[in-house]
Write a protein that holds these residues in place. Structure first.
Motif, PDB file in Angstrom:
ATOM      1  N   ASN A   1       0.715  -1.211  -0.094  1.00  0.00           N
ATOM      2  CA  ASN A   1      -0.023   0.075   0.065  1.00  0.00           C
ATOM      3  C   ASN A   1       0.857   1.196  -0.182  1.00  0.00           C
ATOM      4  O   ASN A   1       0.434   2.371   0.494  1.00  0.00           O
TER       5      ASN A   1
ATOM      6  N   VAL B   1      -4.856  -1.087  -6.924  1.00  0.00           N
ATOM      7  CA  VAL B   1      -5.326   0.076  -6.941  1.00  0.00           C
ATOM      8  C   VAL B   1      -5.702   0.613  -8.427  1.00  0.00           C
ATOM      9  O   VAL B   1      -5.851   1.647  -8.717  1.00  0.00           O
TER      10      VAL B   1
ATOM     11  N   PRO C   1      -8.851   2.917  -6.417  1.00  0.00           N
ATOM     12  CA  PRO C   1      -7.650   3.385  -5.712  1.00  0.00           C
ATOM     13  C   PRO C   1      -7.812   3.327  -4.126  1.00  0.00           C
ATOM     14  O   PRO C   1      -6.834   3.511  -3.600  1.00  0.00           O
TER      15      PRO C   1
ATOM     16  N   TRP D   1     -11.694  -2.719   0.212  1.00  0.00           N
ATOM     17  CA  TRP D   1     -12.062  -1.410  -0.048  1.00  0.00           C
ATOM     18  C   TRP D   1     -13.546  -0.887   0.682  1.00  0.00           C
ATOM     19  O   TRP D   1     -14.298  -1.864   0.951  1.00  0.00           O
TER      20      TRP D   1
END
Length: 216
Positions: free
Chosen positions: A98, A148, A152, A183
């Motif tokens: 990340n 992503v 995103p 997400w």
């Protein structure tokens, strides 16, 4: 009894004309029905856009989760302590995924910010040899970029239910590895989500996710 036939005469100069076209009331009723139908179509499109976004995020997450499992198996080697296969401890560090240790001011989209070109802090493991820790760093960056690419807000997490905390490995041989991609989601209109507790460990979380449990 004698019946007489009465004939009504039309006044001179007056004519009766048949009505042509639609009246104002008919037009208003038609417009009202049309407006209700268009509102229904708009609501369907709005709900459909949320469903499509979630489907794309879930499909991409499934693919990335499979890639994580493949890279872990490709990086596995025989353990020096005990029997079985292990990978470098860096694969289970939060800093590996990340883009947590990277910074960018050029764009708000993480893919454009970190993935269009390899950042300076990421080793080049395609053009030259890398050690285990460098390979873990490179894999974490590449997998985060894949995550992503379509959403995103997708995050990657690789954790281990270690069966031996006394050895040198963060994930000892035979331990269960959990690959989790999550997400944030929000219920809106006719779109609602059944939240999985593995995706939402803390109260107030609202995440959708894809997870895989593997053993090296």
């Amino acid at each position: 009894m004698k019946c007489e036939k009465v004939i009504m005469k039309r006044p001179t100069g007056c004519t009766i004309r048949a009505q042509h076209g639609a009246g104002l009331i008919e037009i208003l009723i038609t417009l009202f029905i049309l407006a209700v139908g268009l509102l229904g179509v708009a609501a369907l499109q709005f709900t459909g856009s949320f469903a499509n976004k979630d489907a794309i995020s879930r499909t991409q997450a499934e693919m990335v989760a499979a890639q994580v499992a493949e890279r872990l198996r490709a990086a596995a080697r025989p353990a020096t302590v005990g029997d079985g296969m292990v990978v470098n401890n860096a694969y289970f560090s939060n800093d590996t995924y990340n883009f947590s240790t990277l910074s960018c001011t050029g764009s708000s989209h993480p893919y454009q910010c970190f993935c269009l070109a390899r950042p300076a802090g990421i080793p080049n493991c395609e053009g030259q040899a890398c050690n285990e820790a460098q390979m873990a760093r490179y894999d974490g960056w590449a997998l985060s970029c894949s995550a992503v690419q379509t959403n995103p807000q997708t995050e990657v997490s690789v954790s281990c239910d270690d069966n031996n905390i006394n050895d040198i490995y963060s994930c000892s041989a035979g331990s269960r590895v959990e690959v989790l991609l999550s997400w944030p989601v929000a219920s809106s209109g006719n779109q609602s989500y059944t939240l999985n507790t593995r995706c939402n460990p803390d109260e107030g979380d609202s995440n959708a996710c894809v997870f895989k449990d593997i053993t090296l």
